[in-house]
Design a protein around this motif. Structure first.
Motif, PDB file in Angstrom:
ATOM      1  N   PRO A 108      36.029  -7.554 -46.625  1.00  0.00           N
ATOM      2  CA  PRO A 108      37.034  -7.631 -47.698  1.00  0.00           C
ATOM      3  C   PRO A 108      37.689  -9.008 -47.840  1.00  0.00           C
ATOM      4  O   PRO A 108      38.384  -9.254 -48.833  1.00  0.00           O
ATOM      5  CB  PRO A 108      38.079  -6.590 -47.266  1.00  0.00           C
ATOM      6  CG  PRO A 108      37.317  -5.609 -46.455  1.00  0.00           C
ATOM      7  CD  PRO A 108      36.326  -6.442 -45.701  1.00  0.00           C
ATOM      8  N   GLU A 109      37.455  -9.898 -46.877  1.00  0.00           N
ATOM      9  CA  GLU A 109      38.039 -11.237 -46.957  1.00  0.00           C
ATOM     10  C   GLU A 109      37.099 -12.247 -47.601  1.00  0.00           C
ATOM     11  O   GLU A 109      37.462 -13.417 -47.741  1.00  0.00           O
ATOM     12  CB  GLU A 109      38.429 -11.711 -45.550  1.00  0.00           C
ATOM     13  CG  GLU A 109      39.347 -10.753 -44.816  1.00  0.00           C
ATOM     14  CD  GLU A 109      40.578 -10.380 -45.610  1.00  0.00           C
ATOM     15  OE1 GLU A 109      41.255 -11.300 -46.128  1.00  0.00           O
ATOM     16  OE2 GLU A 109      40.874  -9.170 -45.727  1.00  0.00           O
ATOM     17  N   ASP A 110      35.921 -11.815 -48.013  1.00  0.00           N
ATOM     18  CA  ASP A 110      34.909 -12.724 -48.559  1.00  0.00           C
ATOM     19  C   ASP A 110      34.789 -12.567 -50.070  1.00  0.00           C
ATOM     20  O   ASP A 110      35.226 -11.557 -50.635  1.00  0.00           O
ATOM     21  CB  ASP A 110      33.559 -12.437 -47.899  1.00  0.00           C
ATOM     22  CG  ASP A 110      33.597 -12.656 -46.401  1.00  0.00           C
ATOM     23  OD1 ASP A 110      34.177 -13.669 -45.972  1.00  0.00           O
ATOM     24  OD2 ASP A 110      33.053 -11.812 -45.646  1.00  0.00           O
ATOM     25  N   PRO A 111      34.199 -13.567 -50.750  1.00  0.00           N
ATOM     26  CA  PRO A 111      33.935 -13.407 -52.188  1.00  0.00           C
ATOM     27  C   PRO A 111      33.080 -12.168 -52.437  1.00  0.00           C
ATOM     28  O   PRO A 111      32.218 -11.820 -51.630  1.00  0.00           O
ATOM     29  CB  PRO A 111      33.167 -14.693 -52.540  1.00  0.00           C
ATOM     30  CG  PRO A 111      33.588 -15.687 -51.504  1.00  0.00           C
ATOM     31  CD  PRO A 111      33.775 -14.889 -50.237  1.00  0.00           C
ATOM     32  N   TYR A 112      33.326 -11.501 -53.559  1.00  0.00           N
ATOM     33  CA  TYR A 112      32.568 -10.298 -53.893  1.00  0.00           C
ATOM     34  C   TYR A 112      31.136 -10.687 -54.254  1.00  0.00           C
ATOM     35  O   TYR A 112      30.917 -11.444 -55.211  1.00  0.00           O
ATOM     36  CB  TYR A 112      33.193  -9.573 -55.082  1.00  0.00           C
ATOM     37  CG  TYR A 112      34.644  -9.182 -54.905  1.00  0.00           C
ATOM     38  CD1 TYR A 112      35.172  -8.847 -53.658  1.00  0.00           C
ATOM     39  CD2 TYR A 112      35.495  -9.142 -56.009  1.00  0.00           C
ATOM     40  CE1 TYR A 112      36.501  -8.483 -53.514  1.00  0.00           C
ATOM     41  CE2 TYR A 112      36.828  -8.771 -55.873  1.00  0.00           C
ATOM     42  CZ  TYR A 112      37.325  -8.451 -54.628  1.00  0.00           C
ATOM     43  OH  TYR A 112      38.645  -8.092 -54.490  1.00  0.00           O
ATOM     44  N   PRO A 113      30.134 -10.190 -53.533  1.00  0.00           N
ATOM     45  CA  PRO A 113      28.751 -10.507 -53.892  1.00  0.00           C
ATOM     46  C   PRO A 113      28.357  -9.767 -55.177  1.00  0.00           C
ATOM     47  O   PRO A 113      28.843  -8.665 -55.451  1.00  0.00           O
ATOM     48  CB  PRO A 113      27.957 -10.002 -52.691  1.00  0.00           C
ATOM     49  CG  PRO A 113      28.790  -8.897 -52.126  1.00  0.00           C
ATOM     50  CD  PRO A 113      30.219  -9.293 -52.348  1.00  0.00           C
TER      51      PRO A 113
END
Length: 305
Positions: A108-113
């Motif tokens: 949830p802390e990463d850019p949405y793929p």
């Protein structure tokens, strides 16, 4: 168990509540395989309780699937005494995020793929929201009253003993902070690209209507997300936690509960929807119309949830 092959370009698949700490569930995780090299896998929480088990399962799945997207469940956030990692609350969550990043798993802390395969493009948005006790036990009007009624009924989530909110004063305060942060991210997302929202808990309360123990609903989400599937351009919502695998529709949006559950549950009901749920491309169930309150699905769990 592999997904049924045959879709060019792969599929967006989902599962949750693997509970690999239970001996009979470990072979289930070992059996999960893609049907095509391009398949992605969403894991909507409750992989396990011990850090080593969580790492084992996510590493295995990441080695097999083109991409793995993880949203934490309550079990990952427990701090059991037997775990070699004795972090609590936010620090434990951040440790798991770094563990996932080391494995190449989206958090949830990463850019949405963005899934560009059949049924796409859609952005897959793993969320970490939590709960704030606003899904009150029927007949109560406050958190305190709702919790008291649950204790009287003997329906108390293990979170009350093992899920610590540090440095927040309460689990509901942590939830509200996560809601505010997540809402900002979703509002900043390009509305032209639909979202597959992934959270361990459903974003609306209605799925809890089929629980055998209505007191358990207070550990299942927050009223603060009740309109997110309408406010944001949502293609589908994926969740677990309830151990009631099914497809339902709310306001015309598809909600997929994708849990495996505990051995005592899947031994009784089997895996009628399969172990891996196909989210995209969407294929309606043959000979059945999914509804918001399907008959015969009253179920639920009250222990270790």
């Amino acid at each position: 168990m592999s997904a049924t092959p045959g879709t060019t370009g792969g599929r967006l698949l989902a599962v949750s509540d693997l509970h690999v700490g239970m001996a009979d569930n470990r072979p289930i995780t070992e059996s999960l395989r893609p049907g095509a090299d391009e398949d992605w896998l969403i894991v909507a929480g409750d992989v396990g309780e011990l850090t080593a088990d969580i790492e084992w399962a996510l590493r295995l799945l990441r080695e097999r699937f083109a991409k793995v997207v993880w949203a934490p469940g309550n079990h990952e956030l427990w701090s059991p005494r037997e775990d070699t990692v004795q972090f609590r609350g936010e620090r434990r969550y951040r440790h798991l995020v770094e563990l996932c990043r080391g494995l190449g798993v989206v958090t949830p802390e990463d850019p949405y793929p963005v899934w560009q395969g059949p049924g796409g493009p859609v952005a897959v948005a793993p969320l970490f929201i939590g709960y704030d006790y606003s899904f009150l036990t029927p007949g109560t009007t406050t958190k305190e009253e709702s919790l008291a009624k649950a204790h009287e009924a003997g329906v108390v989530c293990t979170d009350e003993y093992l899920l610590h909110p540090d440095p927040y004063p309460t689990r509901d305060a942590w939830c509200r902070a996560r809601v505010a942060e997540t809402e900002r991210r979703l509002a900043a997302h390009d509305p032209a690209v639909p979202l597959v929202l992934v959270n361990h808990y459903p974003l609306v309360r209605t799925p809890m209507d089929v629980l055998w123990h209505p007191e358990f609903a207070q550990w299942c989400g927050t009223e603060l997300t009740a309109d997110w599937h309408l406010r944001f351009n949502t293609a589908a919502m994926v969740y677990g936690h309830l151990h009631i695998p099914r497809t339902t529709w709310y306001d015309g949006i598809r909600f997929e509960e994708v849990s495996v559950g505990y051995p005592r549950e899947w031994r009784r009901r089997g895996h009628p929807r399969g172990l891996l749920r196909q989210i995209l491309p969407y294929v309606p169930e043959t000979g059945r119309t999914a509804s918001a309150t399907p008959a015969g699905s009253r179920a639920g769990k009250a222990d270790r949830a």
